[in-house]
Design a protein around this motif. Sequence first.
Motif, PDB file in Angstrom:
ATOM      1  N   ASN A  85       1.202  -1.611  -0.086  1.00  0.00           N
ATOM      2  CA  ASN A  85       0.326  -0.028   0.236  1.00  0.00           C
ATOM      3  C   ASN A  85       1.176   1.530   0.135  1.00  0.00           C
ATOM      4  O   ASN A  85       0.848   2.354  -0.086  1.00  0.00           O
ATOM      5  N   LEU A  86       2.091   0.715   0.436  1.00  0.00           N
ATOM      6  CA  LEU A  86       2.873   2.090   0.939  1.00  0.00           C
ATOM      7  C   LEU A  86       2.941   2.690  -1.317  1.00  0.00           C
ATOM      8  O   LEU A  86       2.855   4.001  -1.372  1.00  0.00           O
ATOM      9  N   LEU A  87       3.231   1.932  -1.912  1.00  0.00           N
ATOM     10  CA  LEU A  87       3.399   2.760  -3.354  1.00  0.00           C
ATOM     11  C   LEU A  87       2.142   3.752  -4.129  1.00  0.00           C
ATOM     12  O   LEU A  87       2.220   4.386  -4.818  1.00  0.00           O
ATOM     13  N   CYS A  88       0.790   3.082  -3.348  1.00  0.00           N
ATOM     14  CA  CYS A  88      -0.329   3.813  -3.385  1.00  0.00           C
ATOM     15  C   CYS A  88      -0.636   5.384  -2.699  1.00  0.00           C
ATOM     16  O   CYS A  88      -0.126   6.284  -3.202  1.00  0.00           O
ATOM     17  N   GLY A  89       0.597   5.151  -1.671  1.00  0.00           N
ATOM     18  CA  GLY A  89       0.170   6.718  -0.806  1.00  0.00           C
ATOM     19  C   GLY A  89       1.864   6.633  -1.368  1.00  0.00           C
ATOM     20  O   GLY A  89       1.579   8.760  -2.047  1.00  0.00           O
ATOM     21  N   VAL A  90       2.909   6.630  -2.329  1.00  0.00           N
ATOM     22  CA  VAL A  90       3.736   7.609  -3.174  1.00  0.00           C
ATOM     23  C   VAL A  90       3.207   7.985  -4.183  1.00  0.00           C
ATOM     24  O   VAL A  90       3.623   9.118  -4.445  1.00  0.00           O
ATOM     25  N   LEU A  91       2.016   7.445  -4.807  1.00  0.00           N
ATOM     26  CA  LEU A  91       1.710   7.779  -6.222  1.00  0.00           C
ATOM     27  C   LEU A  91       0.622   8.911  -5.626  1.00  0.00           C
ATOM     28  O   LEU A  91       0.007   9.794  -6.542  1.00  0.00           O
ATOM     29  N   ARG A  92       0.450   8.796  -4.805  1.00  0.00           N
ATOM     30  CA  ARG A  92      -1.160  10.329  -4.472  1.00  0.00           C
ATOM     31  C   ARG A  92      -0.469  11.304  -4.024  1.00  0.00           C
ATOM     32  O   ARG A  92      -0.311  12.302  -4.476  1.00  0.00           O
ATOM     33  N   GLY A  93       1.077  11.092  -3.007  1.00  0.00           N
ATOM     34  CA  GLY A  93       1.182  12.198  -2.354  1.00  0.00           C
ATOM     35  C   GLY A  93       2.127  12.631  -3.715  1.00  0.00           C
ATOM     36  O   GLY A  93       2.166  13.600  -3.900  1.00  0.00           O
ATOM     37  N   ALA A  94       3.008  12.170  -4.929  1.00  0.00           N
ATOM     38  CA  ALA A  94       2.895  13.197  -5.349  1.00  0.00           C
ATOM     39  C   ALA A  94       2.780  13.433  -6.722  1.00  0.00           C
ATOM     40  O   ALA A  94       2.994  14.771  -7.211  1.00  0.00           O
ATOM     41  N   LEU A  95       1.535  13.281  -6.907  1.00  0.00           N
ATOM     42  CA  LEU A  95       0.852  13.583  -8.101  1.00  0.00           C
ATOM     43  C   LEU A  95       0.138  14.523  -7.396  1.00  0.00           C
ATOM     44  O   LEU A  95      -0.164  16.195  -7.754  1.00  0.00           O
ATOM     45  N   GLU A  96      -0.124  14.568  -6.431  1.00  0.00           N
ATOM     46  CA  GLU A  96      -1.014  15.966  -5.538  1.00  0.00           C
ATOM     47  C   GLU A  96       0.071  17.819  -6.361  1.00  0.00           C
ATOM     48  O   GLU A  96      -0.281  18.784  -6.197  1.00  0.00           O
ATOM     49  N   MET A  97       1.438  16.733  -5.466  1.00  0.00           N
ATOM     50  CA  MET A  97       2.457  18.060  -5.587  1.00  0.00           C
ATOM     51  C   MET A  97       2.263  18.746  -6.621  1.00  0.00           C
ATOM     52  O   MET A  97       3.178  19.678  -7.041  1.00  0.00           O
TER      53      MET A  97
END
Lengths: 299, 166
Positions: A248-260
């Motif tokens: 699930n870490l990968l989902c968080g990474v994608l979400r955080g990166a795209l939010e920036m």
Amino acid sequence: MIQDYCKLRTPPSGHKPGDREPCYKSSLCAEHSGSCSWAALRRGVTSGTVGCCGSAFIARELPSSAGLRVPWCPAASCAGAVSRCRSILNAEGAASWVELCWEGLPSGSVARQGKAAGTMSRQANRGTESKKMSSELFTLTYGALVTQLCKDYENDEDVNKQLDKMGYNIGVRLIEDFLARSNVGRCHDFRETADVIAKVAFKMYLGITPSITNWSPAGDEFSLILENNPLVDFVELPDNHSSLIYSNLLCGVLRGALEMVQMAVEAKFVQDTLKGDGVTEIRMRFIRRIEDNLPAGEE
Amino acid sequence: MAVCVAVIAKENYPLYIRSIPTENELKFHYMVHTSLDVVDEKISAMGKALVDQRELYLGLLYPTEDYKVYGYVTNSKVKFVMVVDSSNTALRDNEIRSMFRKLHNSYTDVMCNPFYNPGDRIQSRAFDGMVTSMMIQARRGKESLVARAPGAWSPEEAAKGGAEDL
């Protein structure tokens, strides 16, 4: 002025002994031999500082160079061309950079135009001590992280949420490194974003290239299919953790990166090899473009 | 090819034991247990020389009239014991070695699983599958395969030395 002297040729006429020798590898080297690491090597020096970016160089013998020792610029951003370090070129705003190809070294000019800004290529001959790490250590570290979270929270849903939060915090920082290293421009639509994520980002950080499928008719949802996920090598989920989303870490990474980059997305796993499916599938959904300039907080 | 495969921990209790014919299970457990003495003997005999020279594969531990028992020790003192049918004469040393290497590789994969605590019984499906593939080639008689947790032999009993029941 940059002179090009193949080391097999004699210096040009008019060159008197005692003149500062031009650099013998210098289709790239702007330095005179006094500060050129190539010339230093010829003098028998085996380490020192590089004239281009001031990093320390070491002499390395390459298998293709037939015993010739070449100076290796260890600066992380350097293309390996000791004499025209990429960090210098970037500072000058150069649109392209030259990459020294080490093949066919003793016989002459080996420079070839590198790729224009936008593609990332680490040269294959780069010494292994520079930035490589064992993937097993990475997998074991992630596994230890997940098991410790399981012991701390005892509830799979909480663990999933924590992994997502941790991924988010990683993502908001990782995006800066990604943009700096890959030099991709702004994406014009969500499809381009999907391509960049799959072909550049995953390749750069995990060494895999997922495929993109299952576009929704409106073009705002797609699936990333990962055949093999390096995070889950050797892992087998025990029965008491059946609802744990291990990666699930990968989902968080994608979400955080795209939010920036001003995109609000949702990422979730719909298939997982750990649960018995054939492939791992992440479903990404575009929610909206973020217009307000509120600083993205940390969760 | 193998009739019984066992993985024994450093403290001499079983992590995994599995045999094919169901009715003689206890006999196989007993054979593996007695073979541990032979393993210890071999380790101490070789231990006088430099430790690097000690090979992991121990070879034939002892033959009985029906079966042959082979052993393999890792550097972390985890022992693998394999019982094969004597009638299967086609088995060469190389094949036994390669089977032990496969066992060792699968065992390493099990250890790398973050959810596995060292010292627990091995319940990995991948490991089971690999052992099945090793055992199923020999038995064309299609006896049912039994993977039994070693209930007849528990760490507490082993510690008390309760081997007389076997």
